[in-house]
Each structure stands twice: as C-alpha cells, then as structure tokens.
Enzyme design. Structure first.
Site: not given
Length: 347
Positions: A132, A187, A190, A193, A197, A212, A239, A242, A246
């Site tokens: 990261d 996806c 769909c 998400c 939100c 966000c 959070c 989303c 899924c």
C-alpha cells in the site's frame, strides 16, 4: 519456481498469489490513462501524495533498475461475524481496521515469504517489499496479473475472495513467467454499489474520493461539509457499504468465511465508543491509545471530529455534555465541529 512461491505464500498465510512482468501491456495503456484522467478530474481530493512519483507508479524499473518480475499476494481480512452496535453511543469501523495495522502485518508476512524462498532455492536474489504505502500502482498490477478484476466500486475483486483482501507485492530480479489479466468482467449490469453509496461518490468504475465516507473519515483533515456529514450514518472510520452489497462478497457472509490471519481477527474493534474517543486529551495520548492500530491515520483531530458527527447522526443526546466541552478544544476543526453539533442537536 512459481509453484514453490505459491506453496510458500499460502503457508505463510496469504490466500491468493499472481505474478506480473515489470510492465504489462495493460499498465502501458488503459491503467495509466485511466489513472491520469482520475487525477486530472481532482477525484483524489486532498490526497496530494497520489500525484507523486509520476511514471514510477507504472514502471518499477524507475524504482529499481534490476526489477524483472513482481510477486503479488492477497490476504483476506474478511470476518463474517455479525457485530451489532452496542448503542447509539458507538461508531462503526470499516472491517479492514478491526485488527492491527495491516501495513506492518503484510510486510512481515512478505519478509517471511522472501526469507523462506531464499532458503528453499539456496541462493540470494534482489527484492523490495511493498504494501500500500508504495510508489507502485498496486491495484493496476494486481488486475494486470489476474489477482482479480476491477469492480464498479473500483475495488479489486477476486472470484473466490471477493474484495475484502489486502494486497502486497515483492519486486524482484528473479525471472518468473507472468500471469494474464482476467478476461471475465463480473459486474455486468449490476449497480448495487453505485446506488447504495449514501454520498453518491461512485460512478461505474470511478470513485470521487471527495464524497467518499472512507476518504472523509480517514484522509480528509478539515471540516466535513454538512451535506456529507449527515450522510455518514454511524461510520466513524472508513466505510464498507459498497463492498457489503456486492454479490461477490455476499457469498462470504453465507459461507461464514473467516480470515486465517490472527492479527485481523483477534482483539476486534468493530465499533468505537464515541465518549471514550471524545475524552482523549492530546495527540500523545491518542497515539498511545491506538498504538499499532489503523486509527492513527485519522489522528486525534479526525477521529474526534468523526465521533461528534456520528453522535449527531445517531441522535446520541446523552453525549451533548461531552460534545459541549469540545467547543473549547485547542484544535479548531474539533471545536467548530462541536459547535455545529450542539446547534444541530439543540435545534
């Protein structure tokens, strides 16, 4: 070589693994272009560090000229345990932050992977570990190497693990045959998400960080605009909405999936006591209180600000006295948020 690395990685505790060449075609084309457009639209908000490093993000040779391959791993942090809020005086925490700070955990696991690989092959090799906090655009390389595909919520989704997993990578001078991008685009039509939100931060495959909840509660350091604050619900840090909605993650709840890594399932903090947070008197006390935990990222200012907002959203009137004290806090962001909260709750 690949099978040996996979065997060691799985034994160390990783759940998935893939291999990338130093610059896959998708990185040269689609990923670089999409990322540049995202930055150009200021969707990164105040995260100026995402503008740094330039081409280094997409060309590991600019970081280390000896790089020939990238080993990418994924470690699930998913915990299917259902934790209900103890009361309106608690704020909800994103699942990735329930355990210890993953940066240290993943890097330690990657180091073990490298050490064991060196011992097995009986030779030294050059390497560099990242998780990261890295110049490498790891999501792009993860997608390019088939670790998963990008969902409309912009997360990397693995068909078996969903999206609740950490990514780590090892840059190495070992020549390893690369894996290919997943052609399956899961996806389809769909949009769960996107429609789920609360702040409308998502479009198809694009995230406006400025809206966000994760960005606002962790990265953003200033006053959160009222229209967004009132949509934060009870999220005090991060959070998961989303991801929770899924379909690729729903299977994990049904199967009662639980991470294999003790650091992500022991001493779980799925909720934080708002009053306890508000009473932390200084930055030093804050760092001691949350040593080794991801909450350090938000800082005392951010977490107390978030706690005040959650108290408003939860209508936690019993906390008004504690919030009122914060109107005189030395930190201007905290004091202003406290004054707003008292006006809102007494109106």
């Amino acid at each position: 070589m690949k099978n040996l690395i996979k065997e060691i990685a799985l034994d160390v505790g990783f759940d998935i693994i893939s291999f990338s060449s130093k610059i896959p075609p998708i990185i040269k084309n689609d990923v670089t272009c999409n990322y540049s457009n995202w930055i150009a639209n200021s969707f990164n908000g105040d995260m100026e560090y995402l503008k740094r490093y330039g081409e280094k993000r997409f060309d590991p040779e600019l970081i280390e000229d000896w790089v020939r391959s990238i080993i990418l791993v994924g470690a699930s942090y998913f915990n299917s345990t259902k934790f209900d809020s103890p009361s309106e005086e608690y704020g909800r925490v994103s699942m990735y932050a329930w355990g210890k700070d993953y940066h240290f955990v993943i890097k330690s696991m990657l180091q073990e992977l490298v050490d064991r690989l060196k011992k097995e092959i009986g030779e030294d090799f050059k390497y560099r570990i990242f998780s990261d906090s890295t110049p490498i655009y790891e999501k792009g390389f993860a997608i390019a190497s088939g670790l998963g595909f990008q969902g409309k919520n912009t997360c990397v989704i693995n068909l078996r693990l969903g999206s609740f997993f950490f990514i780590g990578e090892v840059l190495t001078n070992l020549e390893i045959e690369p894996d290919s991008e997943i052609k399956f685009k899961g996806c389809g039509s769909c949009t769960k998400c996107i429609t789920s939100c609360p702040t409308n931060a998502l479009g198809a495959y694009i995230l406006d960080s400025r809206k966000c909840i994760s960005y606002l509660t962790i990265e953003y350091k200033n006053i959160i605009p009222e229209d967004l604050a009132l949509k934060m619900r009870d999220w005090i840090f991060g959070c998961d909405i989303c991801q929770e909605v899924c379909p690729f993650n729903k299977q994990l709840y049904i199967k009662k999936f639980l991470t294999r890594i003790s650091h992500f399932k022991d001493s779980v903090m799925s909720f934080l006591n708002l009053k306890e947070i508000m009473k932390i008197p200084s930055n030093n006390q804050f760092r001691k209180f949350f040593k080794g935990r991801p909450f350090i990222r938000a800082g005392r200012r951010g977490l107390i600000r978030n706690a005040i907002i959650v108290a408003v959203n939860n209508n936690a009137r019993r906390l008004c006295e504690e919030i009122a004290k914060l109107r005189q806090d030395d930190d201007e962001i905290i004091s202003k948020t406290a004054r707003w909260a008292i006006d809102r709750m007494s109106g």
